[in-house]
Design a protein around this motif. Structure first.
Motif, PDB file in Angstrom:
ATOM      1  N   SER A 191     -12.774  81.420 108.560  1.00 32.52           N
ATOM      2  CA  SER A 191     -11.647  81.023 109.416  1.00 32.52           C
ATOM      3  C   SER A 191     -11.063  79.678 108.975  1.00 32.52           C
ATOM      4  O   SER A 191      -9.919  79.382 109.287  1.00 32.52           O
ATOM      5  CB  SER A 191     -12.060  80.989 110.885  1.00 32.52           C
ATOM      6  OG  SER A 191     -13.087  80.086 111.103  1.00 32.52           O
ATOM      7  N   LEU A 192     -11.849  78.875 108.230  1.00 39.03           N
ATOM      8  CA  LEU A 192     -11.291  77.617 107.717  1.00 39.03           C
ATOM      9  C   LEU A 192     -10.127  77.904 106.776  1.00 39.03           C
ATOM     10  O   LEU A 192      -9.141  77.169 106.759  1.00 39.03           O
ATOM     11  CB  LEU A 192     -12.380  76.819 106.990  1.00 39.03           C
ATOM     12  CG  LEU A 192     -13.446  76.202 107.879  1.00 39.03           C
ATOM     13  CD1 LEU A 192     -14.612  75.709 107.051  1.00 39.03           C
ATOM     14  CD2 LEU A 192     -12.868  75.060 108.695  1.00 39.03           C
ATOM     15  N   MET A 247      -2.608  80.839 108.366  1.00 38.48           N
ATOM     16  CA  MET A 247      -1.821  80.943 109.600  1.00 38.48           C
ATOM     17  C   MET A 247      -0.840  79.786 109.699  1.00 38.48           C
ATOM     18  O   MET A 247       0.184  79.885 110.356  1.00 38.48           O
ATOM     19  CB  MET A 247      -2.726  80.948 110.825  1.00 38.48           C
ATOM     20  CG  MET A 247      -3.593  82.167 110.988  1.00 38.48           C
ATOM     21  SD  MET A 247      -2.707  83.729 110.895  1.00 38.48           S
ATOM     22  CE  MET A 247      -1.681  83.626 112.350  1.00 38.48           C
ATOM     23  N   THR A 305     -10.783  91.944 118.379  1.00 38.32           N
ATOM     24  CA  THR A 305     -10.518  90.916 117.377  1.00 38.32           C
ATOM     25  C   THR A 305      -9.766  91.505 116.187  1.00 38.32           C
ATOM     26  O   THR A 305      -8.844  90.883 115.664  1.00 38.32           O
ATOM     27  CB  THR A 305     -11.836  90.261 116.930  1.00 38.32           C
ATOM     28  OG1 THR A 305     -12.382  89.559 118.036  1.00 38.32           O
ATOM     29  CG2 THR A 305     -11.616  89.275 115.804  1.00 38.32           C
ATOM     30  N   ARG A 349      -6.276  90.250 114.691  1.00 38.98           N
ATOM     31  CA  ARG A 349      -6.127  89.871 113.281  1.00 38.98           C
ATOM     32  C   ARG A 349      -5.040  90.697 112.593  1.00 38.98           C
ATOM     33  O   ARG A 349      -4.426  90.234 111.626  1.00 38.98           O
ATOM     34  CB  ARG A 349      -7.463  89.995 112.550  1.00 38.98           C
ATOM     35  CG  ARG A 349      -8.471  88.926 112.987  1.00 38.98           C
ATOM     36  CD  ARG A 349      -9.869  89.207 112.470  1.00 38.98           C
ATOM     37  NE  ARG A 349      -9.915  89.252 111.025  1.00 38.98           N
ATOM     38  CZ  ARG A 349     -10.008  88.172 110.253  1.00 38.98           C
ATOM     39  NH1 ARG A 349     -10.101  86.984 110.804  1.00 38.98           N
ATOM     40  NH2 ARG A 349     -10.043  88.285 108.943  1.00 38.98           N
ATOM     41  N   ALA A 385      -1.970  88.997 113.453  1.00 40.10           N
ATOM     42  CA  ALA A 385      -1.879  87.750 112.700  1.00 40.10           C
ATOM     43  C   ALA A 385      -1.487  87.989 111.252  1.00 40.10           C
ATOM     44  O   ALA A 385      -0.919  87.107 110.615  1.00 40.10           O
ATOM     45  CB  ALA A 385      -3.216  87.012 112.743  1.00 40.10           C
ATOM     46  N   LEU A 415      -3.907  88.868 109.092  1.00 35.52           N
ATOM     47  CA  LEU A 415      -5.121  88.603 108.327  1.00 35.52           C
ATOM     48  C   LEU A 415      -5.834  89.902 107.973  1.00 35.52           C
ATOM     49  O   LEU A 415      -6.729  89.929 107.141  1.00 35.52           O
ATOM     50  CB  LEU A 415      -6.069  87.695 109.126  1.00 35.52           C
ATOM     51  CG  LEU A 415      -5.549  86.290 109.372  1.00 35.52           C
ATOM     52  CD1 LEU A 415      -6.409  85.559 110.371  1.00 35.52           C
ATOM     53  CD2 LEU A 415      -5.480  85.512 108.065  1.00 35.52           C
ATOM     54  N   GLY A 434       1.051  80.885 115.517  1.00 36.12           N
ATOM     55  CA  GLY A 434      -0.022  79.922 115.734  1.00 36.12           C
ATOM     56  C   GLY A 434      -1.308  80.671 116.038  1.00 36.12           C
ATOM     57  O   GLY A 434      -1.278  81.725 116.665  1.00 36.12           O
ATOM     58  N   MET A 435      -2.445  80.142 115.560  1.00 36.68           N
ATOM     59  CA  MET A 435      -3.691  80.838 115.856  1.00 36.68           C
ATOM     60  C   MET A 435      -4.803  79.830 116.095  1.00 36.68           C
ATOM     61  O   MET A 435      -4.934  78.837 115.392  1.00 36.68           O
ATOM     62  CB  MET A 435      -4.076  81.772 114.714  1.00 36.68           C
ATOM     63  CG  MET A 435      -5.334  82.583 114.998  1.00 36.68           C
ATOM     64  SD  MET A 435      -5.351  84.134 114.056  1.00 36.68           S
ATOM     65  CE  MET A 435      -6.968  84.756 114.458  1.00 36.68           C
ATOM     66  N   PHE A 466      -8.925  79.681 116.346  1.00 35.31           N
ATOM     67  CA  PHE A 466     -10.073  80.496 115.962  1.00 35.31           C
ATOM     68  C   PHE A 466     -11.274  80.203 116.857  1.00 35.31           C
ATOM     69  O   PHE A 466     -11.383  79.136 117.452  1.00 35.31           O
ATOM     70  CB  PHE A 466     -10.439  80.223 114.507  1.00 35.31           C
ATOM     71  CG  PHE A 466      -9.438  80.761 113.535  1.00 35.31           C
ATOM     72  CD1 PHE A 466      -9.631  81.988 112.931  1.00 35.31           C
ATOM     73  CD2 PHE A 466      -8.288  80.041 113.231  1.00 35.31           C
ATOM     74  CE1 PHE A 466      -8.708  82.485 112.031  1.00 35.31           C
ATOM     75  CE2 PHE A 466      -7.357  80.530 112.339  1.00 35.31           C
ATOM     76  CZ  PHE A 466      -7.572  81.762 111.739  1.00 35.31           C
ATOM     77  N   GLN A 467     -12.191  81.170 116.865  1.00 36.41           N
ATOM     78  CA  GLN A 467     -13.399  81.004 117.668  1.00 36.41           C
ATOM     79  C   GLN A 467     -14.183  79.757 117.256  1.00 36.41           C
ATOM     80  O   GLN A 467     -14.685  79.027 118.085  1.00 36.41           O
ATOM     81  CB  GLN A 467     -14.280  82.236 117.519  1.00 36.41           C
ATOM     82  CG  GLN A 467     -15.495  82.168 118.410  1.00 36.41           C
ATOM     83  CD  GLN A 467     -16.343  83.409 118.302  1.00 36.41           C
ATOM     84  OE1 GLN A 467     -16.209  84.175 117.367  1.00 36.41           O
ATOM     85  NE2 GLN A 467     -17.212  83.600 119.255  1.00 36.41           N
ATOM     86  N   SER A 468     -14.277  79.535 115.925  1.00 38.04           N
ATOM     87  CA  SER A 468     -15.027  78.360 115.446  1.00 38.04           C
ATOM     88  C   SER A 468     -14.115  77.143 115.343  1.00 38.04           C
ATOM     89  O   SER A 468     -14.500  76.142 114.757  1.00 38.04           O
ATOM     90  CB  SER A 468     -15.638  78.672 114.097  1.00 38.04           C
ATOM     91  OG  SER A 468     -14.620  78.980 113.172  1.00 38.04           O
ATOM     92  N   ALA A 488     -12.151  76.173 113.380  1.00 40.20           N
ATOM     93  CA  ALA A 488     -11.679  76.021 112.002  1.00 40.20           C
ATOM     94  C   ALA A 488     -10.958  74.703 111.784  1.00 40.20           C
ATOM     95  O   ALA A 488      -9.918  74.644 111.151  1.00 40.20           O
ATOM     96  CB  ALA A 488     -10.792  77.208 111.601  1.00 40.20           C
ATOM     97  N   LEU A 524      -1.846  83.083 118.994  1.00 41.05           N
ATOM     98  CA  LEU A 524      -2.970  84.011 119.018  1.00 41.05           C
ATOM     99  C   LEU A 524      -4.250  83.211 119.228  1.00 41.05           C
ATOM    100  O   LEU A 524      -4.450  82.180 118.602  1.00 41.05           O
ATOM    101  CB  LEU A 524      -3.055  84.780 117.696  1.00 41.05           C
ATOM    102  CG  LEU A 524      -1.776  85.496 117.263  1.00 41.05           C
ATOM    103  CD1 LEU A 524      -1.925  86.029 115.851  1.00 41.05           C
ATOM    104  CD2 LEU A 524      -1.443  86.613 118.231  1.00 41.05           C
ATOM    105  N   ASP A 562      -8.472  83.628 119.421  1.00 43.20           N
ATOM    106  CA  ASP A 562      -9.617  84.508 119.221  1.00 43.20           C
ATOM    107  C   ASP A 562     -10.855  83.885 119.865  1.00 43.20           C
ATOM    108  O   ASP A 562     -11.477  83.012 119.279  1.00 43.20           O
ATOM    109  CB  ASP A 562      -9.838  84.731 117.720  1.00 43.20           C
ATOM    110  CG  ASP A 562     -10.975  85.697 117.447  1.00 43.20           C
ATOM    111  OD1 ASP A 562     -11.445  86.344 118.402  1.00 43.20           O
ATOM    112  OD2 ASP A 562     -11.396  85.797 116.286  1.00 43.20           O
TER     113      ASP A 562
END
Lengths: 588, 361
Positions: A205-206, A212, B43, B47, B50, B52, B84-85, B87-89, B91, B162, B164
């Motif tokens: 995701s990085l 994005m 998810t 994605r 998105a 991805l 725009g997104m 992320f769960q982590s 990022a 978005l 997640d």
């Protein structure tokens, strides 16, 4: 990590010798005094292996005569270092190592990216092939390339001449280029192994976040992926640079004939090629190279302090895989080309060389088996083979037991003195094989006559254990660090004694790492040349020394035969190791 | 402008269909949540919006522009969708400062230096992180990283945001706080948002509409109240809490409005009235959904008609309420009663019939 139950749970009817050993260990463990005795014993062994040769180096560098002879103490050795030739040697050493590190790093990043982050076909198999050169003893590829790239009769030049019809010989391995080229065959897979996991483990995701934000793939790679990898790349590059400075085989084979000298070959020459041998000078130079290494380690420590990014998130994602379309065959070809050049060509040369009467003259009527007969009928070969095997088996086992003990004490106990033990075990890491060889040379000569270790294979054994200990400690430390303390404590809470816990839990869970480390140390012993060549004597030659002697005598054909045997062993061992690792550790 | 339209969107990995035939329209300014257990395809759906992940079937359009159409082999990659997104982590790039993280999308778009500085600080102010602009990213806590991630996603004013599972890595207290803060921000900016979570309470608290997904398919789309009180199926009902499902037979059916019918039903243990979304034939078998909080502890012991009596099997204290498990005629039922209520071993419950809802058996 999976461990089969029957390996850890055969409890009933433990054999008597083990029981007695346990009782003795329990006694050691039971009292504080017992623990101190045990620790003191360990410190004494480590001191013999690392501190003793180091202090003997210092002694030797100040002593005017060869080991074992009466002499005076002076600084002549250090004074002799300060010459113009030696400054060239120093520039050569650093320059060659830099010249091989930079392109190796670029190539390793490319290979790591291809194999970790693209949909190139057969990535699993390619990874095994691309890392194989790292496990081949450098002396073998050095000799093979000596034949392939020989300016007069080298196979590559013959091919070039046959194709173009010209009489020019464009390839000459006896040059700066040859030294760098030979080193690269090891540093590329070495760097690859160091950095590939950083590529693989990165939280995808990085990178997706960058895309994005509107960044193209190339921009994402440049500004995110590569930047995040920078600490891992720097660390790897410094390690590779250090190994370049310690390297002995490449400059010995390709540098020395062309008059290119580096520090390690300078040490070797001053003992083996000069008459009388310049022991004091060699020891003094050994200190120079250690000082250089120490400086690099300091730089590394400063550079990398606090620069390691945790890029791995908890979620078990697979990294983002780039779909290359038809380009994936190009990346496939890049990997195969690397494998062909670094493995197939040298092995092919050895194969061809072993069947023709004279190296360089490849005609049908020159085909022969006589070299095989000569090698298998030679007592020297069998002695070398036996010595290598014996030293490999004993050396790898002893090294791993020692490393396991040191790692356990430094990782899993809070005992006082554990950092001293750790530091002593790490010390040989600062000493290239040739330097350690010189240190032991002095050390054995100064031992009382009642301990006649010099000139026996046990001298080699001590040097091998010393050289392998830092690696074994590292392997076992990471194995122990993965075991949570809970596991050990849980066993204690459920009533198991410390020894039972060690046996049933800690050893039961860490033995796969022990085996992997064992194979790595065994590889290290099999390929070792620089310390062996200083410490062997008639009767205690190992295979690498036998090879070197044959090569120096111009017997390239028998070298090919022995080299081929060793290559088969390497591939066999690597295959067993890979299969074992996959089964028990789940990753490469 | 920023309508998101998914038409028969599918995604297969070899034999396995991660998402199959999802239809969804997200209106401008709407906050829509994809809700489902892990592995339900929510998810993957996000994605695909998105860019991805490429959909193997169907069509996706954003703001009237088709961004992906499997039939025409059309696919606009993520970097050209300008979404725009979060992320769960999170990022958040650890090698950059907070400012550089948020400025990245503007740098990519070659925004001028002074304009960039103003917009980054504005975005950081939105999430109350302007004071942290010069901090290195690794020095942030989880909640702060979350805010920076939102600022980074909003800074180039995308038409669609978005998210997640953005709250799943935070602890419970911070999760509630960040959730409501984000919802307030979303309403203020009026930005269309597509949100993924597996937490049903989060979904209900934040969303305008919830999309319940299971095994790659949409089970129901509706406002949180509808999904909770008038679920379309047993699977949707089961997704929230521990509902009681009483088998019963329809005795009569009366139409109240187009989508509201009053049924009177009779089951083995209980008889009474409930609501249904469609007409049911007399004699049809139904399951009556009764949420634990619709079970009312009856005063006195005389079992009236429409009451359930049973033995308390388990009782646990939750502060304001007490959760009780009662064995009624051999089956277990869940109830929530005020914590102050006194419980004897035998209890009698009545059912709040306004909240009882009939499902197909």
């Amino acid at each position: 990590m999976t461990v089969s139950a029957d390996d850890s749970l055969h409890d009933s009817g433990r054999p008597a010798p083990t029981a007695r050993l346990f009782a003795a260990l329990r006694l050691l463990r039971a009292t504080a005094a017992g623990r101190i005795v045990g620790l003191a014993l360990l410190v004494a062994v480590l001191a013999l292996l690392s501190v003793y040769p180091l202090s003997m180096l210092l002694y030797g560098s100040l002593h005017s005569t060869p080991p074992g002879m009466a002499g005076t103490f002076n600084l002549d050795g250090y004074r002799d270092i300060l010459t113009r030739e030696n400054s060239i040697t120093l520039v050569n050493t650093v320059g060659i190592s830099l010249a091989k590190t930079v392109p190796s790093l670029a190539l390793a990043v490319l290979l790591a990216w291809i194999l970790a982050r693209t949909d190139t076909p057969c990535r699993g198999a390619l990874e095994v092939l691309v890392t194989l050169p790292f496990f081949i003893p450098p002396i073998l590829t050095a000799m093979a390339w000596g034949m392939l790239g020989n300016p007069q009769v080298g196979l590559l030049n013959q091919l070039y001449q046959a194709i173009t019809g010209s009489s020019a010989a464009p390839i000459n391995v006896y040059s700066y280029g040859g030294v760098v080229w030979h080193m690269m065959q090891y540093s590329v897979p070495f760097l690859f192994l160091l950095i590939v996991d950083a590529f693989r483990a990165m939280d995808p995701s990085l990178e997706e976040a960058a895309r994005m934000c509107g960044a193209s793939r190339l921009r994402t790679f440049r500004t995110i992926t590569l930047q995040l990898m920078l600490p891992a790349l720097t660390g790897g590059a410094i390690l590779s640079f250090i190994r370049g400075i310690e390297n002995f085989e490449s400059p010995l084979f390709f540098g020395a004939p062309a008059g290119i000298h580096v520090i390690t070959t300078d040490i070797y020459d001053s003992i083996n090629q000069r008459s009388p041998p310049q022991y004091q000078y060699a020891t003094a130079v050994s200190f120079v190279i250690m000082a250089l290494l120490f400086l690099i380690v300091l730089v590394q420590w400063r550079l990398l302090r606090g620069r390691s990014f945790a890029t791995v998130s908890g979620k078990g994602y697979s990294p983002g895989i780039v779909r290359l379309g038809p380009w994936r065959w190009v990346t496939f070809a890049v990997c195969m080309l690397f494998f062909i050049v670094t493995v197939v060509l040298p092995v092919g040369q050895l194969l061809i060389g072993s069947f023709f009467k004279f190296f360089g003259f490849y005609q049908w009527d020159m085909l022969t088996f006589e070299h095989y007969e000569a090698v298998f009928g030679s007592s020297e070969f069998w002695r070398g083979f036996g010595n290598t095997m014996l030293l490999g088996l004993i050396g790898a086992s002893a090294t791993m037991v020692l490393g396991g003990l040191v790692a356990y004490i430094s990782v899993r106990t809070k005992w006082r003195g554990r950092s001293l033990i750790d530091a002593m075990a790490w010390l040989p890491w600062m000493m290239p094989g040739i330097v350690l060889g010189v240190g032991f040379l002095w050390g054995f000569a100064l031992l009382p006559r009642a301990i006649p270790i010099y000139g026996t294979i046990w001298a080699l054994l001590l040097a091998y254990i010393s050289l392998g200990t830092p690696l074994s400690v590292r392997v076992m430390s990471s194995a122990y660090a993965q075991l949570s303390f809970d596991i050990e404590e849980c066993s204690r809470v459920h009533g198991a004694s410390w020894l039972t816990t060690m046996w049933r839990i800690v050893i039961a869970l860490s033995w796969p790492s022990f085996v992997v480390g064992w194979v790595l140390v065994f590889f290290g012993i099999m390929r070792e040349l620089s310390a062996s060549v200083l410490l062997y004597s008639i009767g205690s030659e190992v295979l690498s020394v036998v090879l070197l002697k044959l090569w120096v005598n111009g017997n390239a054909e028998q070298v090919s035969v022995i080299g081929l045997m060793m290559m088969v062993m390497v591939i066999l061992f690597r295959w067993v190791q890979l299969g074992f690792t996959r089964r028990h550790l789940g990753t490469l | 402008m920023s309508n998101v339209v998914l038409e028969k969107v599918s995604r297969t990995f070899g034999e396995f269909a991660a998402v199959s035939g999802v239809d969804l329209r997200v209106n401008e300014g709407e906050f829509v949540t994809l809700l489902g257990p892990s592995g339900c395809g929510k998810t993957t759906t996000l994605r695909m919006v998105a860019g991805l992940e490429q959909n193997t079937g169907g069509r996706i359009s954003i703001g009237g522009r088709v961004v992906s159409d499997a039939a025409r082999d059309l696919f606009v990659p993520a970097e050209h969708r300008a979404l725009g997104m979060v992320f769960q982590s999170y990022a958040i790039w650890p090698h950059m400062s907070v400012f550089d993280n948020v400025a990245y999308p503007l740098r990519v778009r070659r925004v001028g230096r002074s304009d960039m500085r103003r917009r980054v600080l504005e975005a950081l102010q939105l999430v109350e992180m302007a004071d942290y602009a010069d901090r290195p990213a690794p020095a942030l806590s989880g909640g702060q990283q979350q805010r920076v991630a939102i600022a980074r996603a909003l800074v180039f004013e995308p038409a669609l945001l978005l998210l997640d599972e953005p709250l799943s890595n935070l602890d419970a207290r911070l999760r509630a706080q960040m959730g409501s803060e984000f919802r307030a921000l979303q309403k203020r900016l009026g930005i269309t948002s597509l949100y993924v979570t597996h937490d049903q309470e989060e979904a209900m608290a934040l969303s305008d509409r919830v999309v319940v997904m299971q095994a790659g398919r949409v089970l129901q789309i509706g406002a949180p109240e509808d999904i909770y009180q008038r679920p379309a199926s047993r699977d949707v009902a089961n997704f929230f809490g521990s509902p009681n499902l009483l088998p019963a037979t329809v005795v009569s059916c009366a139409r109240l409005s187009d989508a509201d019918f009053a049924l009177s039903v009779r089951g083995s243990a209980w008889e009474g009235t409930c609501h249904a979304g469609e007409a049911r034939a007399v004699g049809a078998e139904v399951l009556v959904l009764v949420r634990p909080e619709s079970m009312r502890l009856a005063e006195g012991t005389a079992p009236a008609t429409g009451a359930l009596s049973g033995r308390v099997v388990q009782s646990s204290f939750h502060g304001a309420r007490r959760a009780v498990t009662v064995e009624v005629h051999g089956s277990l039922m869940h109830a929530e009663v005020p914590a102050t209520a006194s419980l004897s071993e035998q209890v009698t419950f009545t059912i709040d019939e306004k909240a009882a809802w009939a499902l197909s058996a």
